[in-house]
Motif scaffolding. Structure first.
Motif, PDB file in Angstrom:
ATOM      1  N   GLY A 118      49.331  38.012  48.688  1.00  0.00           N
ATOM      2  CA  GLY A 118      48.454  39.084  49.151  1.00  0.00           C
ATOM      3  C   GLY A 118      47.038  38.923  48.647  1.00  0.00           C
ATOM      4  O   GLY A 118      46.557  37.808  48.436  1.00  0.00           O
ATOM      5  N   PHE A 119      46.392  40.080  48.437  1.00  0.00           N
ATOM      6  CA  PHE A 119      45.002  40.111  47.981  1.00  0.00           C
ATOM      7  C   PHE A 119      44.793  41.370  47.165  1.00  0.00           C
ATOM      8  O   PHE A 119      45.358  42.419  47.482  1.00  0.00           O
ATOM      9  CB  PHE A 119      44.042  40.106  49.181  1.00  0.00           C
ATOM     10  N   GLY A 120      43.979  41.276  46.111  1.00  0.00           N
ATOM     11  CA  GLY A 120      43.711  42.457  45.300  1.00  0.00           C
ATOM     12  C   GLY A 120      42.459  42.300  44.461  1.00  0.00           C
ATOM     13  O   GLY A 120      41.747  41.298  44.539  1.00  0.00           O
ATOM     14  N   ILE A 121      42.207  43.321  43.654  1.00  0.00           N
ATOM     15  CA  ILE A 121      41.072  43.302  42.745  1.00  0.00           C
ATOM     16  C   ILE A 121      41.549  43.582  41.320  1.00  0.00           C
ATOM     17  O   ILE A 121      42.556  44.264  41.112  1.00  0.00           O
ATOM     18  CB  ILE A 121      39.976  44.308  43.155  1.00  0.00           C
ATOM     19  N   SER A 122      40.824  43.031  40.371  1.00  0.00           N
ATOM     20  CA  SER A 122      41.088  43.221  38.947  1.00  0.00           C
ATOM     21  C   SER A 122      39.866  43.856  38.326  1.00  0.00           C
ATOM     22  O   SER A 122      38.743  43.402  38.551  1.00  0.00           O
ATOM     23  CB  SER A 122      41.345  41.884  38.255  1.00  0.00           C
ATOM     24  N   ALA A 123      40.080  44.885  37.536  1.00  0.00           N
ATOM     25  CA  ALA A 123      38.988  45.539  36.821  1.00  0.00           C
ATOM     26  C   ALA A 123      39.278  45.435  35.332  1.00  0.00           C
ATOM     27  O   ALA A 123      40.299  45.927  34.868  1.00  0.00           O
ATOM     28  CB  ALA A 123      38.875  46.995  37.239  1.00  0.00           C
ATOM     29  N   GLY A 124      38.402  44.761  34.608  1.00  0.00           N
ATOM     30  CA  GLY A 124      38.626  44.607  33.182  1.00  0.00           C
ATOM     31  C   GLY A 124      37.744  43.551  32.564  1.00  0.00           C
ATOM     32  O   GLY A 124      36.639  43.296  33.022  1.00  0.00           O
ATOM     33  N   LYS A 125      38.280  42.906  31.519  1.00  0.00           N
ATOM     34  CA  LYS A 125      37.534  41.921  30.752  1.00  0.00           C
ATOM     35  C   LYS A 125      38.307  40.601  30.763  1.00  0.00           C
ATOM     36  O   LYS A 125      39.513  40.576  30.528  1.00  0.00           O
ATOM     37  CB  LYS A 125      37.368  42.422  29.323  1.00  0.00           C
ATOM     38  N   PHE A 126      37.578  39.527  31.045  1.00  0.00           N
ATOM     39  CA  PHE A 126      38.170  38.197  31.123  1.00  0.00           C
ATOM     40  C   PHE A 126      37.346  37.225  30.290  1.00  0.00           C
ATOM     41  O   PHE A 126      36.126  37.318  30.257  1.00  0.00           O
ATOM     42  CB  PHE A 126      38.191  37.701  32.576  1.00  0.00           C
ATOM     43  N   GLU A 127      38.040  36.288  29.652  1.00  0.00           N
ATOM     44  CA  GLU A 127      37.350  35.248  28.902  1.00  0.00           C
ATOM     45  C   GLU A 127      38.113  33.940  29.071  1.00  0.00           C
ATOM     46  O   GLU A 127      39.320  33.878  28.836  1.00  0.00           O
ATOM     47  CB  GLU A 127      37.260  35.609  27.418  1.00  0.00           C
ATOM     48  N   THR A 128      37.408  32.912  29.525  1.00  0.00           N
ATOM     49  CA  THR A 128      37.984  31.580  29.698  1.00  0.00           C
ATOM     50  C   THR A 128      37.106  30.600  28.938  1.00  0.00           C
ATOM     51  O   THR A 128      35.914  30.471  29.225  1.00  0.00           O
ATOM     52  CB  THR A 128      38.032  31.185  31.192  1.00  0.00           C
ATOM     53  N   PHE A 129      37.700  29.926  27.969  1.00  0.00           N
ATOM     54  CA  PHE A 129      36.951  28.956  27.169  1.00  0.00           C
ATOM     55  C   PHE A 129      37.775  27.687  27.040  1.00  0.00           C
ATOM     56  O   PHE A 129      38.891  27.699  26.512  1.00  0.00           O
ATOM     57  CB  PHE A 129      36.636  29.514  25.781  1.00  0.00           C
ATOM     58  N   THR A 130      37.239  26.567  27.578  1.00  0.00           N
ATOM     59  CA  THR A 130      37.847  25.245  27.444  1.00  0.00           C
ATOM     60  C   THR A 130      36.719  24.255  27.167  1.00  0.00           C
ATOM     61  O   THR A 130      35.562  24.637  27.029  1.00  0.00           O
ATOM     62  CB  THR A 130      38.596  24.828  28.739  1.00  0.00           C
ATOM     63  N   ALA A 131      37.060  22.971  27.165  1.00  0.00           N
ATOM     64  CA  ALA A 131      36.042  21.937  26.971  1.00  0.00           C
ATOM     65  C   ALA A 131      35.042  21.918  28.122  1.00  0.00           C
ATOM     66  O   ALA A 131      33.905  21.488  27.954  1.00  0.00           O
ATOM     67  CB  ALA A 131      36.716  20.575  26.837  1.00  0.00           C
ATOM     68  N   PHE A 132      35.447  22.409  29.301  1.00  0.00           N
ATOM     69  CA  PHE A 132      34.600  22.358  30.491  1.00  0.00           C
ATOM     70  C   PHE A 132      34.130  23.725  30.983  1.00  0.00           C
ATOM     71  O   PHE A 132      33.294  23.807  31.862  1.00  0.00           O
ATOM     72  CB  PHE A 132      35.358  21.669  31.630  1.00  0.00           C
ATOM     73  N   THR A 133      34.681  24.785  30.444  1.00  0.00           N
ATOM     74  CA  THR A 133      34.413  26.126  30.955  1.00  0.00           C
ATOM     75  C   THR A 133      34.104  27.083  29.813  1.00  0.00           C
ATOM     76  O   THR A 133      34.775  27.064  28.785  1.00  0.00           O
ATOM     77  CB  THR A 133      35.650  26.664  31.720  1.00  0.00           C
ATOM     78  N   ASN A 134      33.115  27.940  30.023  1.00  0.00           N
ATOM     79  CA  ASN A 134      32.817  29.010  29.074  1.00  0.00           C
ATOM     80  C   ASN A 134      32.388  30.231  29.894  1.00  0.00           C
ATOM     81  O   ASN A 134      31.222  30.365  30.245  1.00  0.00           O
ATOM     82  CB  ASN A 134      31.725  28.591  28.091  1.00  0.00           C
ATOM     83  N   ILE A 135      33.363  31.084  30.213  1.00  0.00           N
ATOM     84  CA  ILE A 135      33.111  32.246  31.065  1.00  0.00           C
ATOM     85  C   ILE A 135      33.571  33.503  30.344  1.00  0.00           C
ATOM     86  O   ILE A 135      34.717  33.589  29.899  1.00  0.00           O
ATOM     87  CB  ILE A 135      33.870  32.128  32.409  1.00  0.00           C
ATOM     88  N   LYS A 136      32.656  34.469  30.246  1.00  0.00           N
ATOM     89  CA  LYS A 136      32.993  35.812  29.770  1.00  0.00           C
ATOM     90  C   LYS A 136      32.536  36.763  30.861  1.00  0.00           C
ATOM     91  O   LYS A 136      31.366  36.735  31.244  1.00  0.00           O
ATOM     92  CB  LYS A 136      32.275  36.149  28.469  1.00  0.00           C
ATOM     93  N   LYS A 137      33.456  37.573  31.361  1.00  0.00           N
ATOM     94  CA  LYS A 137      33.092  38.463  32.458  1.00  0.00           C
ATOM     95  C   LYS A 137      33.813  39.787  32.294  1.00  0.00           C
ATOM     96  O   LYS A 137      35.003  39.827  32.034  1.00  0.00           O
ATOM     97  CB  LYS A 137      33.452  37.821  33.792  1.00  0.00           C
ATOM     98  N   SER A 138      33.068  40.857  32.481  1.00  0.00           N
ATOM     99  CA  SER A 138      33.630  42.207  32.511  1.00  0.00           C
ATOM    100  C   SER A 138      33.264  42.819  33.850  1.00  0.00           C
ATOM    101  O   SER A 138      32.189  42.562  34.386  1.00  0.00           O
ATOM    102  CB  SER A 138      33.061  43.066  31.388  1.00  0.00           C
ATOM    103  N   GLY A 139      34.159  43.628  34.373  1.00  0.00           N
ATOM    104  CA  GLY A 139      33.884  44.281  35.644  1.00  0.00           C
ATOM    105  C   GLY A 139      35.002  44.083  36.635  1.00  0.00           C
ATOM    106  O   GLY A 139      36.158  43.911  36.264  1.00  0.00           O
TER     107      GLY A 139
END
Length: 190
Positions: A118-139
């Motif tokens: 299906g399809f949906g939305i997520s509301a909250g806080k996410f953090e992805t940190f690897t050797a290639f990725t550094n993403i912090k996102k809220s919303g």
């Protein structure tokens, strides 16, 4: 844009509830062991936590169900990889999930396999940190739910499955090993 998407999902979901092609309605409650994984993990990082979800089950046919859902996933990093070794990588998710999905199932008593998407939305806080990725996102971000498993019991009112939520904007996916129970709703006209 985000408000329009939420309103659209609410309208589509509410129209299905009283649709004439719906044969039976039920509530499904799931609880499980939650995980989050980055798309590009080098250390095979798996962060774990808690998952719960409620679904309104709208049965159109014995093999097809429409399932609006709302859920919660809480996953924190423990600083270790899948083998228990220390790692700096992490994929954390603390989010409320809402959306809709369609389940295709084999209409078999006692053990009925299923797959859903299906399809949906997520509301909250996410953090992805690897050797290639550094993403912090809220919303609010979108996700794509995919699940598979088995419905168990004479009336298939228990389920055992795996559910995943792909979050492309934060380059991680969350998931859970779930146990669920389905409770039929009484029809007002009977």
């Amino acid at each position: 844009m985000k408000k329009k998407l939420i309103i659209l999902i609410a309208i589509l979901t509410s129209n299905f509830i009283e649709a004439q092609f719906i044969k039976e309605k039920s509530i499904n409650a799931q609880i499980g062991y939650g995980i989050s994984l980055p798309y590009d993990s080098v250390d095979e990082t798996t962060d774990d936590g808690f998952f719960m979800q409620g679904e309104l089950v709208l049965e159109a046919y014995s093999w097809l169900e429409i399932r609006p859902y709302a859920g919660l996933i809480l996953v924190n990093s423990n600083g270790k990889d899948i083998d228990g070794n220390p790692t700096n990588e992490k994929a954390e998710s603390k989010a409320f999930l809402i959306g809709g999905k369609t389940r295709l199932r084999a209409p078999i008593r006692w053990v009925a396999p299923y797959i859903e998407a299906g399809f949906g939305i997520s509301a909250g806080k996410f953090e992805t940190f690897t050797a290639f990725t550094n993403i912090k996102k809220s919303g609010v971000i979108y996700h794509i739910p995919v699940s598979f498993g088995l419905e168990l019991g004479k009336k298939n009112n228990f389920d055992l499955g795996f559910t995943y939520f792909f979050h492309p904007t934060v380059e991680q996916y969350s998931g859970a090993f779930t146990l669920g129970v389905t409770i039929p709703l009484k029809d007002k006209q009977k």
